[in-house]
Design an enzyme around this catalytic site. Structure first.
Site, PDB file in Angstrom:
ATOM      1  N   TYR A 174      31.130  27.943  27.021  1.00 25.12           N
ATOM      2  CA  TYR A 174      31.801  27.479  25.955  1.00 25.12           C
ATOM      3  C   TYR A 174      31.422  26.705  24.648  1.00 25.12           C
ATOM      4  O   TYR A 174      31.614  26.814  23.825  1.00 25.12           O
ATOM      5  CB  TYR A 174      33.204  26.653  26.442  1.00 25.12           C
ATOM      6  CG  TYR A 174      34.467  27.649  26.821  1.00 25.12           C
ATOM      7  CD1 TYR A 174      34.374  28.244  27.839  1.00 25.12           C
ATOM      8  CD2 TYR A 174      35.609  27.534  26.014  1.00 25.12           C
ATOM      9  CE1 TYR A 174      35.439  29.022  28.361  1.00 25.12           C
ATOM     10  CE2 TYR A 174      36.807  28.176  26.586  1.00 25.12           C
ATOM     11  CZ  TYR A 174      36.594  29.049  27.750  1.00 25.12           C
ATOM     12  OH  TYR A 174      37.837  29.830  28.335  1.00 25.12           O
ATOM     13  N   LYS A 187      28.231  30.724  41.166  1.00 24.77           N
ATOM     14  CA  LYS A 187      27.734  32.108  41.176  1.00 24.77           C
ATOM     15  C   LYS A 187      26.226  32.055  41.211  1.00 24.77           C
ATOM     16  O   LYS A 187      25.236  32.420  40.768  1.00 24.77           O
ATOM     17  CB  LYS A 187      28.028  33.180  39.847  1.00 24.77           C
ATOM     18  CG  LYS A 187      27.594  34.411  40.045  1.00 24.77           C
ATOM     19  CD  LYS A 187      28.544  35.321  40.916  1.00 24.77           C
ATOM     20  CE  LYS A 187      28.135  36.691  41.122  1.00 24.77           C
ATOM     21  NZ  LYS A 187      28.549  37.545  42.087  1.00 24.77           N
ATOM     22  N   ASP A 218      33.255  35.252  42.545  1.00 24.30           N
ATOM     23  CA  ASP A 218      34.034  36.610  42.987  1.00 24.30           C
ATOM     24  C   ASP A 218      34.888  36.394  44.150  1.00 24.30           C
ATOM     25  O   ASP A 218      35.995  36.945  44.317  1.00 24.30           O
ATOM     26  CB  ASP A 218      33.194  37.916  43.013  1.00 24.30           C
ATOM     27  CG  ASP A 218      31.828  37.664  43.802  1.00 24.30           C
ATOM     28  OD1 ASP A 218      31.543  36.405  44.365  1.00 24.30           O
ATOM     29  OD2 ASP A 218      30.962  38.755  43.936  1.00 24.30           O
ATOM     30  N   ASP A 239      38.449  28.790  33.757  1.00 25.38           N
ATOM     31  CA  ASP A 239      39.356  29.313  32.711  1.00 25.38           C
ATOM     32  C   ASP A 239      40.042  30.567  33.378  1.00 25.38           C
ATOM     33  O   ASP A 239      41.316  30.930  33.432  1.00 25.38           O
ATOM     34  CB  ASP A 239      38.772  29.749  31.546  1.00 25.38           C
ATOM     35  CG  ASP A 239      39.823  30.619  30.644  1.00 25.38           C
ATOM     36  OD1 ASP A 239      40.732  29.910  30.251  1.00 25.38           O
ATOM     37  OD2 ASP A 239      39.333  31.501  30.052  1.00 25.38           O
ATOM     38  N   ASP A 277      44.336  30.885  35.570  1.00 23.45           N
ATOM     39  CA  ASP A 277      45.328  31.493  35.133  1.00 23.45           C
ATOM     40  C   ASP A 277      45.742  32.493  36.279  1.00 23.45           C
ATOM     41  O   ASP A 277      46.892  32.473  36.717  1.00 23.45           O
ATOM     42  CB  ASP A 277      44.890  32.362  34.023  1.00 23.45           C
ATOM     43  CG  ASP A 277      45.195  32.216  32.845  1.00 23.45           C
ATOM     44  OD1 ASP A 277      45.115  30.855  32.428  1.00 23.45           O
ATOM     45  OD2 ASP A 277      45.451  32.955  31.738  1.00 23.45           O
TER      46      ASP A 277
HETATM   47  C1  IPM Z   1      42.929  27.505  28.056  1.00 22.20           C
HETATM   48  C2  IPM Z   1      42.880  28.567  27.182  1.00 22.20           C
HETATM   49  C3  IPM Z   1      41.861  28.016  26.080  1.00 22.20           C
HETATM   50  C4  IPM Z   1      40.588  28.206  26.924  1.00 22.20           C
HETATM   51  C5  IPM Z   1      41.583  29.110  24.911  1.00 22.20           C
HETATM   52  C6  IPM Z   1      42.813  28.896  24.067  1.00 22.20           C
HETATM   53  C7  IPM Z   1      40.450  28.508  24.008  1.00 22.20           C
HETATM   54  O1  IPM Z   1      42.911  29.968  27.683  1.00 22.20           O
HETATM   55  O2  IPM Z   1      43.157  26.364  27.925  1.00 22.20           O
HETATM   56  O3  IPM Z   1      42.700  27.881  29.411  1.00 22.20           O
HETATM   57  O4  IPM Z   1      39.795  29.344  27.063  1.00 22.20           O
HETATM   58  O5  IPM Z   1      39.837  27.024  27.456  1.00 22.20           O
HETATM   59 MN    MN Z   2      42.755  29.810  29.706  1.00 23.40          MN
END
Ligand code: IPM
Ligand code: MN
Length: 358
Positions: A144, A192, A224, A248, A252
């Site tokens: 990032y 990884k 993975d 990230d 999710d």
């Molecule tokens: C998160 C989001 C952010 C990230 C985006 C919006 C930049 O997906 O907070 O997980 O990738 O960190």
């Molecule tokens: Mn995210």
């Protein structure tokens, strides 16, 4: 002991203002109940800040965050930027700048299940029932922020750079062990290392640090494999720690196994003021409709009391109120199990009333 709490309130975009309003009302109710004095100030961030002043994380917002005791954050993002790769200024840059400038190197996402939501999980109930783990994502390093990042002159080649320093890896691993010590005493370090140099640094430092915590079990896992294990055997995790981009993606994935994205809070902690926000995004389709689920933001306020102020009873009362609202079926449409869905503000008011009556 009563205290004075100074908050920065950053509602952001989309549903941000509606859900933050409810979490702020809950925060006020808790402060009134426990005799704390609450002061707060609003600031802009994200697309609304670009519209207002041309940048997504203005200096005035940063200055307010720096002098506050905690930041309550909604969400950022606007569809008008999503399909425009040529936009020079993007709301997400504001989020990244805020993380960097506040030194928020760790994003903590507890993954817990709610009994009344287990039937909503995409996984079989027996796999998720009782799952309870914490993802710790490194938040200010890796791909990032690594430079160089860009395009070749002819535009046909693009590159990102993943960089980690020893200091960055050490501090987040120590944090993971600290939390594991307060939980079920297991750390899974996800990398990884079979391919990436940065991952090999993570693994080497992990191997150095693990013996300093003999009471805690350390497990190394390729990313993975971790992606698979999260859905195959979520109950095998206690504290999962990983680098920015892996985190990230995995968080999710982890967030939906419990049944609803609309329920999960997060804390970003580090060098300066900590930030508390729901993990779902700005949900622009629902903005202004008073239908978004405020519970993840309300639970973020619970994390704020616990992590920023060390006020465990206050946090516990918010959790109790949220659980009660779910038991009473006073919930928004995303998690309602019968025909009756409540609005964002009705859910928030119910939670506030529960706290007032306690
Ligand atoms: C998160 C989001 C952010 C990230 C985006 C919006 C930049 O997906 O907070 O997980 O990738 O960190
Ligand atoms: Mn995210």
């Amino acid at each position: 002991m009563s205290k004075i709490l100074n908050l920065a309130v950053l509602p952001g975009d989309g549903i941000g203002p509606e859900i933050v309003e409810q979490a702020l009302n809950v925060t006020k109710a808790v402060c009134a109940k426990f005799g704390h004095t609450l002061t707060y100030e609003y600031a802009i961030v994200g697309a609304c800040a670009i519209d207002a002043v041309g940048e997504p994380y203005p200096k005035a917002t940063h200055d307010l965050c720096m002098k506050s005791d905690a930041v309550l954050f909604g969400a950022i993002g606007d569809p008008k930027y999503d399909n425009d790769p040529s936009a020079k200024v993007r709301p997400e840059q504001g989020l990244l700048k805020m993380r960097k400038d506040l030194g928020l190197y760790a994003n903590i996402r507890p993954v817990t299940t709610f009994p009344s939501l287990i039937h909503k999980s995409p996984l079989r109930a027996d796999l998720v029932d009782g799952a309870d783990f914490m993802c710790i994502r490194e938040l200010t390093g890796g791909m990032y922020f690594g430079r160089p990042q860009g395009r070749s002159e002819d535009g046909n080649t693009a590159y990102d750079t993943c960089v980690y320093t020893r200091e960055e890896v050490e501090r987040i691993l120590h944090l993971a062990y600290k939390y594991a010590g307060q939980r079920n005493k297991k750390v899974t370090i996800v990398d990884k290392a079979n391919v990436l140099a940065t991952s090999r640094l993570w693994r080497q430092i992990g191997q150095e640090i693990a013996p300093q915590y003999p009471e805690i079990e350390t497990e190394f896992m390729f990313v993975d494999n971790a992606a698979m294990r999260i859905i195959q055997w979520p109950k095998s995790f206690d504290v999962l720690v990983t680098e920015n981009l892996f985190g990230d993606i995995l968080t999710d994935e982890a967030s939906v196994i419990t049944g609803s994205l609309g329920m999960l809070p997060s804390a970003s902690v580090g060098i300066h003021t900590s930030v508390f926000e729901p993990i779902h995004g700005s949900y622009p389709q629902a903005a202004g409709k008073n239908i978004a689920n405020p519970l993840a933001t309300i639970l973020s306020a619970a994390l704020m009391f616990e992590y920023a102020f060390g006020m465990m009873e206050e946090g516990a009362l918010i959790r109790e109120a949220v659980a009660a609202s779910m038991d009473a079926n006073v919930v928004t449409e995303d998690i309602a199990s019968n025909d009756k869905a409540y609005s964002t503000s009705e859910v928030g008011e119910w939670v506030v009333n529960f706290i007032n009556k306690k």
